[in-house]
Scaffold this motif. Structure first.
Motif, short mmCIF file in Angstrom:
data_model
loop_
_atom_site.label_atom_id
_atom_site.label_comp_id
_atom_site.label_asym_id
_atom_site.label_seq_id
_atom_site.Cartn_x
_atom_site.Cartn_y
_atom_site.Cartn_z
N GLY A 203 0.80 -1.22 0.00
CA GLY A 203 0.00 0.00 0.00
C GLY A 203 0.83 1.27 0.00
N TRP A 204 2.02 1.22 -0.60
CA TRP A 204 2.92 2.35 -0.59
C TRP A 204 2.83 3.21 -1.85
CZ3 TRP A 204 8.23 0.19 1.56
CH2 TRP A 204 8.04 -0.17 2.90
N LEU A 205 1.98 2.85 -2.80
CA LEU A 205 1.92 3.60 -4.04
C LEU A 205 1.41 5.02 -3.79
CD1 LEU A 205 0.53 0.94 -6.55
CD2 LEU A 205 2.90 1.43 -5.90
N ASN A 206 1.79 5.92 -4.67
CA ASN A 206 1.47 7.35 -4.58
C ASN A 206 2.04 7.98 -3.31
OD1 ASN A 206 0.40 9.72 -5.64
ND2 ASN A 206 -1.51 9.50 -4.50
N SER A 207 3.24 7.54 -2.94
CA SER A 207 3.97 8.14 -1.83
C SER A 207 5.47 7.98 -2.11
CB SER A 207 3.62 7.46 -0.50
OG SER A 207 4.16 6.16 -0.45
N ILE A 208 6.29 8.64 -1.31
CA ILE A 208 7.73 8.55 -1.52
C ILE A 208 8.33 7.32 -0.83
CG2 ILE A 208 7.92 11.05 -1.75
CD1 ILE A 208 9.17 11.08 1.08
N LYS A 209 7.50 6.54 -0.15
CA LYS A 209 8.02 5.37 0.56
C LYS A 209 8.77 4.39 -0.33
CE LYS A 209 4.47 5.45 4.21
NZ LYS A 209 3.33 4.72 4.80
N PRO A 210 8.25 4.02 -1.53
CA PRO A 210 8.98 3.06 -2.36
C PRO A 210 10.35 3.57 -2.81
CG PRO A 210 6.70 3.28 -3.09
CD PRO A 210 6.96 4.39 -2.12
N ILE A 211 10.52 4.90 -2.81
CA ILE A 211 11.80 5.48 -3.24
C ILE A 211 12.72 5.71 -2.05
CG2 ILE A 211 12.86 7.37 -4.54
CD1 ILE A 211 10.06 7.90 -5.74
N ALA A 212 12.17 6.18 -0.95
CA ALA A 212 12.98 6.60 0.20
C ALA A 212 13.35 5.46 1.13
CB ALA A 212 12.24 7.69 0.98
N ILE A 213 12.41 4.57 1.44
CA ILE A 213 12.67 3.52 2.43
C ILE A 213 13.77 2.55 2.00
CG2 ILE A 213 11.65 1.51 3.59
CD1 ILE A 213 9.13 3.11 3.99
N PRO A 214 13.81 2.09 0.72
CA PRO A 214 14.93 1.22 0.31
C PRO A 214 16.29 1.87 0.50
CG PRO A 214 13.15 1.07 -1.29
CD PRO A 214 12.79 2.18 -0.35
N ALA A 215 16.34 3.21 0.53
CA ALA A 215 17.63 3.89 0.73
C ALA A 215 18.23 3.58 2.08
CB ALA A 215 17.44 5.40 0.58
N TYR A 216 17.40 3.17 3.05
CA TYR A 216 17.89 2.89 4.40
C TYR A 216 18.45 1.47 4.52
CZ TYR A 216 15.99 7.29 6.02
OH TYR A 216 15.76 8.63 6.20
N PHE A 217 18.61 0.79 3.38
CA PHE A 217 19.23 -0.54 3.37
C PHE A 217 20.55 -0.51 2.60
CE2 PHE A 217 14.80 -1.22 4.26
CZ PHE A 217 14.81 -2.21 5.23
N GLY A 218 21.08 0.69 2.38
CA GLY A 218 22.39 0.83 1.74
C GLY A 218 22.32 0.94 0.23
N HIS A 219 23.36 1.55 -0.33
CA HIS A 219 23.50 1.65 -1.78
C HIS A 219 24.82 0.98 -2.17
CE1 HIS A 219 24.11 3.35 -5.78
NE2 HIS A 219 22.84 3.73 -5.77
N PRO A 220 24.80 0.01 -3.09
CA PRO A 220 26.01 -0.76 -3.41
C PRO A 220 27.22 0.09 -3.78
CG PRO A 220 24.10 -1.75 -4.44
CD PRO A 220 23.63 -0.46 -3.87
#
Length: 279
Positions: free
Chosen positions: A136-153
């Motif tokens: 239920g994360w569509l139409n929000s910045i959650k799908p873009i922002a939350i994965p950032a808190y698991f690191g960037h390769p």
């Protein structure tokens, strides 16, 4: 002395010529933002606007869908800040683990992490969309922002290389003084990797600021659009595209990028050059 003078002038003329060549698209964009929309491509060979107008900026700032362009800048700024903080903090913690801690399967996990650098986003786009849709994360910045808190390769690899240049004797001395693992990271490692952290933060800012695919996938309300989506909305396949307003707002969105670069460019150079060394 005369030979040195000729070499000096030759070098600077060549470098200056290449600089002008590289900057020409930006100069053309800037000059086109002061031209009438229907005359931009008609007079494309001429840089000087005739007539010189400012209406494109006023029209572009009105925005789309009843939202001014300031709304899109604010949305993008929020997304950038949230994503930047998540990527820098999580990547530094993960990099410290790979560079300093010993655990089972360390080489395997590091290799798998590096493999993800070679995966095109299109490969994971559909599975991620399905997962975020069910959450239920569509139409929000959650799908873009939350994965950032698991690191960037890329940032993890950059920081690992930087941490490896720091002598382990500092860790051992801190341990003797009673520091635990987290204190070693927070009090010893973190202050010494500031150039690499600044580099990661700058790249995170750039990539998030001009990102289009992610916001297009997950945001469908104009009030939540980012600047890249807003700029794209000035173009139309059915009616006449408002090139003047789009170029004017493109110039506006480039201002933070140039400001950040000129202020922090020394950190970019230092962070990338030092991370290639191993002490």
């Amino acid at each position: 002395m005369r030979i040195k003078s000729v070499k000096w002038w030759t070098y600077h003329i060549l470098v200056g010529g290449f600089a002008v060549l590289m900057l020409y698209p930006v100069i053309w964009l800037l000059m086109s933002s002061f031209k009438e929309s229907n005359a931009i491509f008609v007079t494309a060979k001429s840089l000087i606007p005739d007539p010189f107008i400012l209406d494109n900026f006023a029209e572009g700032w009105k925005g789309i869908g009843g939202n001014s362009f300031g709304v899109f800048i604010k949305n993008t700024a929020v997304l950038v800040i949230v994503t930047l903080i998540g990527q820098v903090i999580s990547s530094s913690l993960i990099a410290f683990g790979f560079a300093r801690l010993e655990f089972k399967g360390k080489a395997l996990w590091f290799g798998l992490m590096m493999v993800t650098l070679m995966l095109p986003y299109e490969v994971v786009m559909v599975p991620q969309y399905i997962i975020f849709s069910k959450l239920g994360w569509l139409n929000s910045i959650k799908p873009i922002a939350i994965p950032a808190y698991f690191g960037h390769p890329f940032f993890i690899f950059l920081l690992v290389q930087f941490i490896r240049t720091i002598p382990r004797e500092l860790d051992e001395a801190a341990t003797i003084d009673g520091c635990n693992t987290f204190n070693i990271f927070y009090k010893i490692i973190l202050p010494l990797i500031k150039p690499a952290l600044a580099t990661a933060a700058i790249f995170s800012f750039y990539w998030t600021w001009d990102s289009l695919l992610g916001p297009v996938l997950y945001l469908n309300s104009p009030a939540k659009y980012t600047v890249s989506m807003a700029l794209n909305m000035f173009l139309s396949n059915e009616t006449v595209s408002n090139w003047g307003a789009m170029f004017a707002m493109s110039v506006v969105t480039l201002v933070p990028v140039f400001v950040i670069f000129f202020i922090f460019q020394r950190y970019v150079v230092e962070g990338i050059s030092t991370s290639g060394l191993k002490g």
